[in-house]
Write a protein that holds these residues in place. Sequence first.
Motif, PDB file in Angstrom:
ATOM      1  N   TYR A 286       0.838  -1.197   0.000  1.00 50.75           N
ATOM      2  CA  TYR A 286       0.000   0.000   0.000  1.00 50.75           C
ATOM      3  C   TYR A 286       0.873   1.247   0.000  1.00 50.75           C
ATOM      4  N   VAL A 287       0.527   2.198  -0.877  1.00 47.95           N
ATOM      5  CA  VAL A 287       1.204   3.480  -0.954  1.00 47.95           C
ATOM      6  C   VAL A 287       0.145   4.567  -0.882  1.00 47.95           C
ATOM      7  N   GLN A 288       0.426   5.613  -0.126  1.00 49.67           N
ATOM      8  CA  GLN A 288      -0.534   6.710  -0.017  1.00 49.67           C
ATOM      9  C   GLN A 288      -0.836   7.266  -1.394  1.00 49.67           C
ATOM     10  N   GLY A 289      -2.100   7.427  -1.678  1.00 57.15           N
ATOM     11  CA  GLY A 289      -2.539   7.863  -2.994  1.00 57.15           C
ATOM     12  C   GLY A 289      -3.408   6.808  -3.650  1.00 57.15           C
ATOM     13  N   ILE A 290      -3.112   5.531  -3.343  1.00 59.83           N
ATOM     14  CA  ILE A 290      -3.933   4.456  -3.903  1.00 59.83           C
ATOM     15  C   ILE A 290      -5.353   4.528  -3.350  1.00 59.83           C
ATOM     16  N   ASN A 291      -5.501   5.038  -2.141  1.00 63.79           N
ATOM     17  CA  ASN A 291      -6.842   5.144  -1.550  1.00 63.79           C
ATOM     18  C   ASN A 291      -7.768   6.012  -2.398  1.00 63.79           C
ATOM     19  N   ASP A 292      -7.225   7.030  -3.062  1.00 65.62           N
ATOM     20  CA  ASP A 292      -8.060   7.881  -3.909  1.00 65.62           C
ATOM     21  C   ASP A 292      -8.620   7.134  -5.107  1.00 65.62           C
ATOM     22  N   LEU A 293      -7.876   6.153  -5.594  1.00 67.69           N
ATOM     23  CA  LEU A 293      -8.251   5.492  -6.843  1.00 67.69           C
ATOM     24  C   LEU A 293      -9.470   4.586  -6.693  1.00 67.69           C
ATOM     25  N   VAL A 294      -9.886   4.312  -5.474  1.00 70.89           N
ATOM     26  CA  VAL A 294     -11.087   3.504  -5.260  1.00 70.89           C
ATOM     27  C   VAL A 294     -12.343   4.340  -5.471  1.00 70.89           C
ATOM     28  N   THR A 295     -12.277   5.630  -5.150  1.00 68.35           N
ATOM     29  CA  THR A 295     -13.495   6.443  -5.046  1.00 68.35           C
ATOM     30  C   THR A 295     -14.298   6.555  -6.342  1.00 68.35           C
ATOM     31  N   PRO A 296     -13.687   6.793  -7.524  1.00 63.14           N
ATOM     32  CA  PRO A 296     -14.523   6.886  -8.729  1.00 63.14           C
ATOM     33  C   PRO A 296     -15.282   5.599  -9.020  1.00 63.14           C
ATOM     34  N   PHE A 297     -14.618   4.451  -8.845  1.00 63.77           N
ATOM     35  CA  PHE A 297     -15.301   3.180  -9.087  1.00 63.77           C
ATOM     36  C   PHE A 297     -16.452   2.991  -8.099  1.00 63.77           C
ATOM     37  N   PHE A 298     -16.193   3.303  -6.839  1.00 67.26           N
ATOM     38  CA  PHE A 298     -17.230   3.125  -5.823  1.00 67.26           C
ATOM     39  C   PHE A 298     -18.453   3.988  -6.137  1.00 67.26           C
ATOM     40  N   VAL A 299     -18.229   5.241  -6.511  1.00 69.54           N
ATOM     41  CA  VAL A 299     -19.342   6.147  -6.817  1.00 69.54           C
ATOM     42  C   VAL A 299     -20.115   5.682  -8.051  1.00 69.54           C
TER      43      VAL A 299
END
Length: 484
Positions: A286-299
Motif C-alpha cells: 500500500y502506498v498513499q494515494g492508492i486510496n483515492d483510486l477507489v473512489t470513482p469506481f465506488f461512486v
Amino acid sequence: IQPVYGAQHPPLDPRLTKNFIKEHSKGNALPLKNKKASSFHEFARNTSDAWDIGDDEDEDFSSFQTLNSKVAKATAAQVLENHSKLRVKPERAQSALSEMPANCKVIKSSSEAQLSRSPEDACMRNALHKQQSLPLRPIIPLVARISDQNASGAPPMTVREKTRLEKFRQLLSSHNTDLDELRKCSWPGVPREVRPVTWRLLSGYLPANKERRKLTLQRKREEYFGFIEQYYDSRNEEHHQDTYRQIHIDIPRTNPLIPLFQQPLVQEIFERILFIWAIRHPASGYVQGINDLVTPFFVVFLSEHVEEDVENFDVRTLSQDVLRSIEADSFWCMSKLLDGIQDNYTFAQPGIQKKVKALEELVSRIDEQVHNHFRKYEVEYLQFAFRWMNNLLMRELPLRCTIRLWDTYQSEPEGFSHFHLYVCAAFLIKWRKEILDEEDFQGLLMLLQNLPTIHWGNEEIGLLLAEAYRLKYMFADAPNHYRR
C-alpha cells in the motif's frame, strides 16, 4: 485562512504553511526559498503524505481565536462571484496575512472562516479585500450529483444525448459487444445510465460476450470475498500491522468534504479493498494515494443502485448483497487500473520519476516561457507534478471531473499511464497566464497546489482532453521532438 484536504481541494504545501506561520509569529517574514531534495528518496520521505500538512498542524493554529460568521458570508459571496469567473488570478493568502497588524485574529476551521464585525478586527476585512479572488472552498457547495458528467444536477437530455445513449444501449445489448466501437463512443464521455457496465467492460473486468457476464460477475465477487475470509484477519499480525495502520489513517482523509465517504460503513469497505490489494501485491504494497483510486469506481457502481443524490446517500439503506457487489466490483476494477501503473508505487516509485521527467521535457518544448519561469524561481517539477502523477490529478479536480476524465482514460490505449502525461501537460499550460504572473517561489507553489477548478464541469474537461489529444498526436510517435 484554512488548509483543506480532499480531491476537490488540494491543500497548501506543508513546508510553506508551517514555516510561514512560525516566521510570521516571530515578526520576521523572510522570503521562503526552496530547499532542493538531495535525492528522490529524500523527497519521498519529506512528502510521505503528498497532500497533508502534518499531524502537528493544530499547534501552529492553537493561538488563533474564533471570528464572527456574518461578515464571512458576505465576503464568501464576493469571493465566489470573482472566483466563478476564473479571470482574476488568486491572490496569495500568505501575502494577505503578512500585511495584517498583530491584533488581527485568524482561526483554522473545518467548515468556514469567520470574520468579526468588531472595530478591532476591521484590519481583517481590509486584508481580505486584497485577496477576494482566493477561493474559500469549503463554503462552495459540492455538486448535486457527483456521478453526473455535468456540473449542476441532471438537466433534461438533448436529442443528441438521447441518440448517444441509445447507441450505447445497442452496443451493450448485442451478443458480443464491439469493444473498439465502445471505446470510440466512450471517448467523449459515457452517459450516467450506462457508465457502470461500460466501465466494467472497458477495464477488462467483464467479457464482451453478454451470456458470460452474469457468471463472471458471480465468480469474481465470490473470489474477492474468499480473499477477505483468507487474508483480512491477518491485518492484526505483526508483519501487516504497519500496512493496515497506514490504510486506517488515510481512509478518513479520502474526500473528507463529501458525506458519503465519511460513513463508517463506507470506510470499512475501503479498508478491506485496500488491505486485500496491498497484501496481494507485495512488490508495491500500500502506498498513499492508492486510496483515492477507489473512489470513482465506488461512486459509479453505487450510482447503479441509487437514483437520488449520491453525495449524501446513506449506504446503510442498501441490501447486503448490493453492498457486496459494489465492493467486489470496485476492488477488481481498481486492480485492473493499477496493473497498468504499478511501477508508480513500487520501491522508489520509478514510474512517477519517469513521468515527471517526461513532463518537464514536454513542457520545455510546448511552452519554453513557462519552463524558463520555473527555472528562474527554482521550482522543480517534482514539487507539484509528483501529486499529479501519484493521484492521477484527483487532488486537483472535483470528483465529477475525475469520473468524466476516466471515461476517456479507459477508452485510450494506456490511458492511465501514457495519455495521462499529455493531460498533465495540457493542464499545466492551461494556467500559463497565472503562472507567469507569479514572481516568486512561494507564490508559484501555492498556485500550483491550489488551482481553482472547483467549478469545472464537463465542458472544461472536454477542452482539456482535446488539447491533450493534440499534444499526443504531435509528440507521442515522435518522442525526440521533446528531447533536447
